[in-house]
Design a protein around this motif. Structure first.
Motif, mmCIF file in Angstrom:
data_model
loop_
_atom_site.group_PDB
_atom_site.id
_atom_site.type_symbol
_atom_site.label_atom_id
_atom_site.label_comp_id
_atom_site.label_asym_id
_atom_site.label_seq_id
_atom_site.Cartn_x
_atom_site.Cartn_y
_atom_site.Cartn_z
ATOM 1 N N THR A 102 0.834 -1.209 0.000
ATOM 2 C CA THR A 102 0.000 0.000 0.000
ATOM 3 C C THR A 102 0.866 1.255 0.000
ATOM 4 O O THR A 102 0.538 2.244 -0.671
ATOM 5 N N GLU A 124 1.868 1.915 -3.475
ATOM 6 C CA GLU A 124 0.785 2.501 -4.273
ATOM 7 C C GLU A 124 0.630 3.990 -3.960
ATOM 8 O O GLU A 124 0.430 4.809 -4.861
ATOM 9 N N ALA A 176 -4.676 1.679 -6.473
ATOM 10 C CA ALA A 176 -4.232 1.256 -7.801
ATOM 11 C C ALA A 176 -5.165 1.833 -8.874
ATOM 12 O O ALA A 176 -4.711 2.288 -9.935
ATOM 13 N N ARG A 224 -4.389 5.506 -9.227
ATOM 14 C CA ARG A 224 -3.157 5.705 -10.000
ATOM 15 C C ARG A 224 -3.429 5.555 -11.496
ATOM 16 O O ARG A 224 -3.000 6.387 -12.305
#
Length: 223
Positions: free
Chosen positions: A40, A43, A130, A133
């Protein structure tokens, strides 16, 4: 008597095996949580690396979305550290017998339950990060043609303003163009907060339209 000693040794062996199994189980939960925390964190860092490029990505809005993850990660790192401290105490107490270590083992078991629950929450959070992103990367690409058009329009307006110097209304146009430039800067730096109804791309289109309107006004006035 020999039989009682043997029975006692067997019981002690069973107790020790139970302790080892408990520690193995709680250690496994701790390690799984640590792996999720690491994933995490990566990320979060990947999203942060996409910010601050003055490319229209809504930096302020995205940082707000990262805040819960950053806060949760800080809390879980404290939880993991506390587990290791309690584990060390439990192992140290084993030298005084199973009974002395038992309260600390119970603490570890309770902590493991909490870590397992936190791990499930963190796994979902990592998936959301994710997605954030990927969405941010896609937005950067989608904004390129819009940004290029707006920048070209602003440059053209600046040239036209300079050419129209001395015309009536020139100072008003100068102020209007400066305000449009400020809006563009805010967009480029990511300080504009988009909504589901009005996205970043909509803000660029609005700005492009307003620059075009100012250019039309100047063109009509200097004919």
């Amino acid at each position: 008597m020999w039989g009682r000693r043997r029975a006692r040794r067997e019981q002690e062996d069973e107790n020790l095996e139970a302790v080892e199994q408990t520690l193995g189980s709680t250690d496994g939960t701790h390690e799984a949580l640590e792996e999720l925390v690491t994933a995490t964190v990566k990320e979060v860092e990947a999203v942060q690396a996409l910010l601050g490029g003055r490319d229209g990505v809504p930096v302020d809005a995205i940082r707000r979305q990262l805040e819960p993850a950053v806060s949760t990660l800080g809390d879980l790192q404290d939880v993991a550290r506390q587990y290791l401290e309690n584990r060390e105490r439990a192992v140290a107490e084993l030298s005084n017998g199973i009974d002395a270590a038992l309260p600390w083992l119970e603490v570890l078991v309770e902590q493991a339950k909490g870590m397992a629950e936190a791990g499930e929450e963190l796994a979902g959070m990592a998936e959301s990060l994710a997605f954030l992103r990927e969405r941010t990367e896609r937005l950067r690409g989608d904004l390129v043609p819009l940004r290029e058009r707006v920048h070209a329009a602003v440059r053209a307006a600046q040239g036209e303003l300079q050419a129209a110097q001395g015309a009536g209304g020139w100072y008003g146009w100068q102020a209007d163009l400066a305000a449009l430039g400020d809006r563009l800067t805010a967009l480029e730096e990511g300080r504009v907060i988009p909504t589901s109804e009005h996205k970043v791309s909509d803000h660029y289109r609005d700005l492009e339209r307003d620059v075009a309107a100012l250019r039309d006004t100047m063109a009509q006035a200097v004919r």
